[in-house]
Design an enzyme around this catalytic site. Structure first.
Site, PDB file in Angstrom:
ATOM      1  N   ASP A   1      -6.149 -17.691   2.438  1.00  0.00           N
ATOM      2  CA  ASP A   1      -5.746 -19.006   1.930  1.00  0.00           C
ATOM      3  C   ASP A   1      -6.263 -20.017   2.941  1.00  0.00           C
ATOM      4  O   ASP A   1      -5.697 -20.170   4.022  1.00  0.00           O
ATOM      5  CB  ASP A   1      -4.212 -19.052   1.850  1.00  0.00           C
ATOM      6  CG  ASP A   1      -3.692 -20.442   1.548  1.00  0.00           C
ATOM      7  OD1 ASP A   1      -4.510 -21.366   1.350  1.00  0.00           O
ATOM      8  OD2 ASP A   1      -2.455 -20.604   1.498  1.00  0.00           O
TER       9      ASP A   1
ATOM     10  N   ASP B   1       3.186 -20.333   0.805  1.00  0.00           N
ATOM     11  CA  ASP B   1       3.325 -21.465  -0.115  1.00  0.00           C
ATOM     12  C   ASP B   1       2.411 -21.262  -1.331  1.00  0.00           C
ATOM     13  O   ASP B   1       1.858 -20.177  -1.501  1.00  0.00           O
ATOM     14  CB  ASP B   1       2.998 -22.781   0.614  1.00  0.00           C
ATOM     15  CG  ASP B   1       1.589 -22.753   1.227  1.00  0.00           C
ATOM     16  OD1 ASP B   1       0.812 -21.838   0.898  1.00  0.00           O
ATOM     17  OD2 ASP B   1       1.280 -23.638   2.039  1.00  0.00           O
TER      18      ASP B   1
ATOM     19  N   HIS C   1       0.824  -1.213   0.000  1.00  0.00           N
ATOM     20  CA  HIS C   1       0.000   0.000   0.000  1.00  0.00           C
ATOM     21  C   HIS C   1       0.856   1.260   0.000  1.00  0.00           C
ATOM     22  O   HIS C   1       0.457   2.288  -0.530  1.00  0.00           O
ATOM     23  CB  HIS C   1      -0.982  -0.011   1.183  1.00  0.00           C
ATOM     24  CG  HIS C   1      -2.166  -0.890   0.933  1.00  0.00           C
ATOM     25  ND1 HIS C   1      -3.463  -0.500   1.145  1.00  0.00           N
ATOM     26  CD2 HIS C   1      -2.238  -2.161   0.456  1.00  0.00           C
ATOM     27  CE1 HIS C   1      -4.287  -1.494   0.811  1.00  0.00           C
ATOM     28  NE2 HIS C   1      -3.575  -2.521   0.406  1.00  0.00           N
ATOM     29  N   ASP C   2       2.044   1.174   0.589  1.00  0.00           N
ATOM     30  CA  ASP C   2       2.941   2.335   0.535  1.00  0.00           C
ATOM     31  C   ASP C   2       3.372   2.573  -0.916  1.00  0.00           C
ATOM     32  O   ASP C   2       3.302   3.688  -1.431  1.00  0.00           O
ATOM     33  CB  ASP C   2       4.168   2.091   1.427  1.00  0.00           C
ATOM     34  CG  ASP C   2       5.071   3.318   1.474  1.00  0.00           C
ATOM     35  OD1 ASP C   2       4.528   4.444   1.471  1.00  0.00           O
ATOM     36  OD2 ASP C   2       6.305   3.158   1.505  1.00  0.00           O
TER      37      ASP C   2
END
Ligand code: HEM
Length: 323
Positions: free
Chosen positions: A238, A246, A64-65
């Site tokens: 995930d 992974d 986001h930066d």
């Protein structure tokens, strides 16, 4: 004379090297603050040991930066009209880790290490602590002097089509391959129900859930995120291994188990689904090894977006405030 020549050649080589990395260089602090990287690593590790979910927070913070005003620490500035308060930055975490590292760095080498570099190094350390790959982070970023809420529209939204995601990444010099690879960061971390709940109820005109969502997974998500329930409940991006960096995120996208609509859409278009398929692997995950190799390359590219170097910007004393 020989010494002068050697120094000249080294300076020249350093210059070439730095140019190849957009003005950044590996080991930028080797003489100005030799322990900088170790201090940052130890700070990230100390926080991670107390709360492993912080790794995902730090990785997202760096992304986001970089997408607004370049990787220049603009996301860290506080204030009502600052970038940090834009809707797109909702839920960002890990600010205290960056502040803690900065306090230690200022005590050790005042005015040397930028907040933008702390973000880039902390993101790498977060990936390593999550059992992901490691890489050398080019450093030498300077901190920006602008942080504006209104500029955060360059960040992608989970509702974006592939065409819009592609445009947003392309405008930062990142291609489809980088897009899919970097979104693989969703192999760790979580999301609030409010970012995807609309997929679970009345998504189609006939009142059904998003048909691209695996119908066997749907009731589980509906149980965590009831139609009119608490939108701030967290769900892992995930479903199989939220703490492990992974390729199972890509397998989930392939199988219709992507949580965010933007993630699932990567499977809906040939240009991006072929990359997802490649990472997900089809020979007992063997091809999945490639993600470990490609992610660092894509991160180095992302970490170099519109960086300020040399005499540009400043080295902030406190990361949340301009000097
Ligand atoms: C199309 C691009 C992307 C979209 C639309 C997107 C959107 C989102 C959203 C909505 C969340 C949930 C935030 C929350 O509820 O707290 C999230 C989380 C996250 N994103 Fe992304 N993202 C994108 C790309 C990326 C990239 C490029 C990275 C890093 C390289 C990244 C890293 C993360 C991580 C690690 C989390 C979990 C944060 C946590 O657990 O606190 N994302 N993303």
């Amino acid at each position: 004379m020989e010494v002068v020549f050697a120094v000249f050649v080294m300076t020249l080589l350093r210059g070439f090297h730095a140019q190849g990395l957009g003005g950044l260089e590996i080991g930028f602090y080797s003489s100005s603050c030799p322990n900088a990287e170790a201090i940052i690593r130890a700070t990230v590790e100390a926080h991670f040991n107390k709360d492993p979910t912080i790794a995902a927070g730090l990785l997202r913070l760096h992304f986001h930066d970089c997408f607004v005003q370049g990787c220049d620490g603009s996301i860290l500035i506080t204030g009502a009209s600052a970038e940090r308060n834009a809707l797109a930055n909702f839920g960002l975490r890990g600010f205290e880790v960056i502040d803690d590292a900065k306090t230690l760095l200022e005590a050790s080498c005042p005015g040397a290490v930028s907040c933008a570099d702390i973000l880039a190094l902390a993101a790498r350390d977060a990936v390593v602590l999550s059992n992901g790959p490691s890489w050398e982070v080019p450093t030498g970023r300077r901190d920006g002097r602008v942080s504006s809420k209104s500029e955060a529209s360059s960040l992608p939204s989970p509702l974006d089509s592939i065409a819009i995601q592609r445009n947003k990444f392309m405008s930062k010099g990142l291609n489809d391959h980088d897009l899919v690879t970097l979104v693989g960061a969703h192999t760790i971390g979580q999301t609030d129900c409010l970012f995807f709940r609309y997929r679970l109820y009345n998504f189609t005109t006939t009142g059904n859930a998003d048909p691209t969502l695996n119908q066997a997974f749907l009731p589980q998500l509906q149980a965590i995120c009831p139609k009119n329930g608490d939108g701030s409940k967290r769900v892992t991006l995930d479903k199989d291994s939220q703490f492990k960096f992974d390729v199972s995120f890509f397998k989930n996208v392939r199988d219709g188990n992507g949580i965010l609509e933007s993630d699932q859409r990567l499977w809906g278009e040939a240009a991006t689904s072929s990359i997802v398929q490649n990472y997900a692997g089809n020979v007992r995950g063997l091809l999945g090894l490639r993600f470990d190799f490609e992610f660092p390359k894509a991160m180095i590219k992302m970490s170099g977006i519109e960086v300020k170097t040399g005499a540009q910007g400043e080295i902030r004393k406190i990361c949340s405030m301009f000097n």
